[in-house]
Motif scaffolding. Structure first.
Motif, PDB file in Angstrom:
ATOM      1  N   LEU A 165       0.834  -1.204   0.000  1.00  0.00           N
ATOM      2  CA  LEU A 165       0.000   0.000   0.000  1.00  0.00           C
ATOM      3  C   LEU A 165       0.867   1.253   0.000  1.00  0.00           C
ATOM      4  O   LEU A 165       0.604   2.196  -0.755  1.00  0.00           O
ATOM      5  CB  LEU A 165      -0.941  -0.001   1.205  1.00  0.00           C
ATOM      6  CG  LEU A 165      -1.870   1.198   1.338  1.00  0.00           C
ATOM      7  CD1 LEU A 165      -2.789   1.329   0.122  1.00  0.00           C
ATOM      8  CD2 LEU A 165      -2.693   1.093   2.608  1.00  0.00           C
ATOM      9  N   GLU A 166       1.918   1.270   0.820  1.00  0.00           N
ATOM     10  CA  GLU A 166       2.834   2.416   0.854  1.00  0.00           C
ATOM     11  C   GLU A 166       3.472   2.648  -0.514  1.00  0.00           C
ATOM     12  O   GLU A 166       3.574   3.780  -0.983  1.00  0.00           O
ATOM     13  CB  GLU A 166       3.929   2.203   1.894  1.00  0.00           C
ATOM     14  CG  GLU A 166       3.472   2.294   3.332  1.00  0.00           C
ATOM     15  CD  GLU A 166       4.588   1.965   4.315  1.00  0.00           C
ATOM     16  OE1 GLU A 166       5.782   1.994   3.926  1.00  0.00           O
ATOM     17  OE2 GLU A 166       4.258   1.661   5.473  1.00  0.00           O
ATOM     18  N   LEU A 167       3.907   1.563  -1.149  1.00  0.00           N
ATOM     19  CA  LEU A 167       4.532   1.681  -2.469  1.00  0.00           C
ATOM     20  C   LEU A 167       3.545   2.204  -3.509  1.00  0.00           C
ATOM     21  O   LEU A 167       3.898   3.034  -4.354  1.00  0.00           O
ATOM     22  CB  LEU A 167       5.094   0.326  -2.918  1.00  0.00           C
ATOM     23  CG  LEU A 167       6.371  -0.122  -2.239  1.00  0.00           C
ATOM     24  CD1 LEU A 167       6.705  -1.562  -2.614  1.00  0.00           C
ATOM     25  CD2 LEU A 167       7.527   0.789  -2.606  1.00  0.00           C
ATOM     26  N   GLU A 168       2.327   1.724  -3.464  1.00  0.00           N
ATOM     27  CA  GLU A 168       1.315   2.181  -4.421  1.00  0.00           C
ATOM     28  C   GLU A 168       1.013   3.661  -4.235  1.00  0.00           C
ATOM     29  O   GLU A 168       0.888   4.409  -5.208  1.00  0.00           O
ATOM     30  CB  GLU A 168       0.036   1.351  -4.284  1.00  0.00           C
ATOM     31  CG  GLU A 168      -1.077   1.759  -5.222  1.00  0.00           C
ATOM     32  CD  GLU A 168      -0.706   1.689  -6.693  1.00  0.00           C
ATOM     33  OE1 GLU A 168      -1.339   2.433  -7.486  1.00  0.00           O
ATOM     34  OE2 GLU A 168       0.198   0.921  -7.081  1.00  0.00           O
ATOM     35  N   LEU A 169       0.910   4.108  -2.991  1.00  0.00           N
ATOM     36  CA  LEU A 169       0.669   5.530  -2.729  1.00  0.00           C
ATOM     37  C   LEU A 169       1.839   6.384  -3.211  1.00  0.00           C
ATOM     38  O   LEU A 169       1.640   7.451  -3.799  1.00  0.00           O
ATOM     39  CB  LEU A 169       0.402   5.758  -1.242  1.00  0.00           C
ATOM     40  CG  LEU A 169      -0.905   5.166  -0.703  1.00  0.00           C
ATOM     41  CD1 LEU A 169      -0.966   5.311   0.815  1.00  0.00           C
ATOM     42  CD2 LEU A 169      -2.108   5.809  -1.360  1.00  0.00           C
ATOM     43  N   ALA A 170       3.059   5.918  -2.984  1.00  0.00           N
ATOM     44  CA  ALA A 170       4.240   6.651  -3.446  1.00  0.00           C
ATOM     45  C   ALA A 170       4.283   6.693  -4.966  1.00  0.00           C
ATOM     46  O   ALA A 170       4.596   7.729  -5.563  1.00  0.00           O
ATOM     47  CB  ALA A 170       5.511   6.007  -2.896  1.00  0.00           C
ATOM     48  N   ARG A 171       3.959   5.576  -5.603  1.00  0.00           N
ATOM     49  CA  ARG A 171       3.939   5.533  -7.072  1.00  0.00           C
ATOM     50  C   ARG A 171       2.934   6.524  -7.625  1.00  0.00           C
ATOM     51  O   ARG A 171       3.214   7.272  -8.556  1.00  0.00           O
ATOM     52  CB  ARG A 171       3.609   4.129  -7.574  1.00  0.00           C
ATOM     53  CG  ARG A 171       3.712   3.998  -9.105  1.00  0.00           C
ATOM     54  CD  ARG A 171       2.985   2.779  -9.621  1.00  0.00           C
ATOM     55  NE  ARG A 171       1.551   2.831  -9.377  1.00  0.00           N
ATOM     56  CZ  ARG A 171       0.692   3.557 -10.100  1.00  0.00           C
ATOM     57  NH1 ARG A 171       1.100   4.328 -11.063  1.00  0.00           N
ATOM     58  NH2 ARG A 171      -0.604   3.523  -9.822  1.00  0.00           N
ATOM     59  N   GLN A 172       1.742   6.572  -7.025  1.00  0.00           N
ATOM     60  CA  GLN A 172       0.718   7.514  -7.478  1.00  0.00           C
ATOM     61  C   GLN A 172       1.178   8.957  -7.286  1.00  0.00           C
ATOM     62  O   GLN A 172       0.961   9.806  -8.151  1.00  0.00           O
ATOM     63  CB  GLN A 172      -0.592   7.276  -6.732  1.00  0.00           C
ATOM     64  CG  GLN A 172      -1.295   6.011  -7.129  1.00  0.00           C
ATOM     65  CD  GLN A 172      -2.520   5.735  -6.268  1.00  0.00           C
ATOM     66  OE1 GLN A 172      -2.870   6.508  -5.385  1.00  0.00           O
ATOM     67  NE2 GLN A 172      -3.170   4.607  -6.519  1.00  0.00           N
TER      68      GLN A 172
END
Length: 104
Positions: A59-66
């Motif tokens: 989830l953290e990675l997805e938020l950072a990617r976005q």
């Protein structure tokens, strides 16, 4: 923190979780004798804790990617990502407008 430290911490958390719960998270079909049953339950809890951590990190990675995708797309200057031969792989909206090309 080394991987051995993380494993030891995970083991300690699993042991604590096992001692604080009323029943095992999933029934063991055929209980193993004493120590083996304990090891299976601790390992099961370790796996659950690892899975929860992986889900949090995902989830953290997805938020950072976005966030970085938005920074890239809506930057006030033109940006492009290129491959080794100089072919444009991606261009942000500003660069597309500057070049007068469709982003697709």
């Amino acid at each position: 923190m080394t991987s051995d430290d993380r494993a030891a911490l995970l083991r300690q958390q699993a042991e604590q979780a096992l001692h604080t719960q009323d029943s095992p998270p999933v029934p063991v079909p055929r209980p193993a004798p004493g120590a083996q049953e304990h090891e299976l339950l601790v390992h099961q809890i370790e796996l659950r804790l690892q899975n929860e951590e992986l889900n949090r990190k995902n989830l953290e990675l997805e938020l950072a990617r976005q966030e970085y995708e938005q920074l890239f797309d809506f930057a006030p200057v033109g940006y492009a990502t290129l491959d080794d031969t100089g072919v444009v792989l991606r261009a942000n909206l500003t660069l597309c407008r500057m070049l007068g090309v469709d982003r697709a």
